[in-house]
Design an enzyme around this catalytic site. Structure first.
Site, PDB file in Angstrom:
ATOM      1  CG  PHE A   1      -1.858  -1.157   1.275  1.00 43.58           C
ATOM      2  CD1 PHE A   1      -3.124  -1.053   0.746  1.00 43.58           C
ATOM      3  CD2 PHE A   1      -1.458  -2.365   1.832  1.00 43.58           C
ATOM      4  CE1 PHE A   1      -3.994  -2.139   0.772  1.00 43.58           C
ATOM      5  CE2 PHE A   1      -2.308  -3.454   1.865  1.00 43.58           C
ATOM      6  CZ  PHE A   1      -3.587  -3.349   1.321  1.00 43.58           C
ATOM      7  CE  LYS A   2       3.573   6.524  -4.354  1.00 43.78           C
ATOM      8  NZ  LYS A   2       3.685   6.826  -5.810  1.00 43.78           N
ATOM      9  CB  ILE A   3      -0.451   5.576   2.788  1.00 37.58           C
ATOM     10  CG1 ILE A   3      -0.837   4.105   3.018  1.00 37.58           C
ATOM     11  CG2 ILE A   3      -1.464   6.520   3.424  1.00 37.58           C
ATOM     12  CD1 ILE A   3      -2.152   3.692   2.397  1.00 37.58           C
TER      13      ILE A   3
END
Length: 306
Positions: free
Chosen positions: A167-169
């Protein structure tokens, strides 16, 4: 064979054009070679900072295949395969895997300012894409999609869909969201990552991030910070971050995706820093400011070609 766990600095490679706006594949290869020499743990291609939205499908395939062949396994490559259509995204993702991608990065389906898909549709979207491939999926949680996804929903995707594990937040209060995602997702969240040009890097790593996807102009600088942090020397990481923060801020707030190309052209890595219309060229005063800030730090990009 177990899938490797990817960590560290995976900057976004620019898509390189000549002065006429055509693909410059020789320049593309030089940009990739520089990014590897600058210490990138891996590379992401065809992302938003790669101007993926100005490329034809044929050009996307060309860039993907040329880069993956040229990298030849030196570092893992993440390919962005975002598309509104589930079937198109699945086909793109399968093609990326077949070409040698280590992972695909995908935003939730969206179109324009108003066409969105609810949680059930997003779940089905990622489930169908996952079924088409055998490599990890990174969900890009970015404001550009205009699709709010709670940490609880993202954690459920990680637990329920086989290949959803990174996940790239990039949303506001990213560190808080990362903490909640890690708490709720547990072992299903293999890679909680930072993004947005590393403007929130230290808070995000404090929250448990293990990777960072930044711009491609100075991986050597970001790598120093991340390596210090990973070794447990958080004070050194903070000191280094303060040194590089003016340049990170210049890219994030003043230049956007053009920063990387401007730095690469100034250092002779590529011949042209052209961005495709209707994107505007960087204003000369902004370019001068960017290079002035960069020269204080002496990044490899300004020396690599000499």
């Amino acid at each position: 064979m177990a899938t490797p766990i990817y960590r560290g600095v995976f900057p976004v490679a620019p898509t390189v054009f000549d002065e006429a706006g055509r693909l410059d594949l020789d320049g593309q290869k030089r940009a990739i070679d520089f990014m590897i020499d600058a210490g990138s743990n891996g590379i992401c291609i065809l992302a938003n900072f790669s101007e993926q939205f100005v490329l034809t499908d044929e050009e996307r395939s060309t860039v993907q295949n040329v880069v993956l062949e040229h990298v030849a396994g030196r570092v893992p490559v993440i390919v962005t395969t975002t598309h509104f259509s589930t079937d198109v995204c699945a086909a793109r993702s399968r093609a990326a895997q077949d070409a040698g991608a280590a992972m695909v990065m995908i935003m939730p389906p969206y179109h324009g300012a108003t066409i969105r898909v609810g949680e059930a549709g997003i779940h089905a979207f990622f489930s169908k894409v996952s079924a088409a491939i055998d490599i990890p999926i990174m969900i890009q949680d970015a404001p550009v999609a205009g699709t709010p996804m709670s940490a609880a929903f993202l954690a459920s995707l990680a637990k329920e869909i086989e290949h959803v594990s990174y996940f790239k937040i990039e949303t506001a209060q990213a560190a808080s969201k990362l903490r909640e995602l890690i708490r709720l997702g547990g072992d299903a969240v293999v890679g909680p990552w930072d993004g947005e040009e590393a403007i929130t890097l230290i808070p995000d790593f404090d929250a448990g991030a293990t990777g960072s996807m930044t711009g491609g102009g100075y991986p050597d600088g970001i790598r120093k910070i991340v390596d210090a942090y990973a070794s447990g020397d958080t004070e050194q990481a903070a000191e280094l971050y303060q040194q590089w923060l003016p340049l990170i801020n210049y890219e994030n707030r003043q230049c956007g995706l053009a920063a990387c190309k401007t730095l690469m052209k100034a250092g002779g890595v590529i011949k042209s820093d052209m961005v495709r219309h209707p994107l505007a060229s960087m204003q000369p005063a902004v370019r001068d400011g960017l290079l002035k800030v960069a020269r204080r730090l002496d990044p490899l990009v300004l020396r690599w070609a000499h």
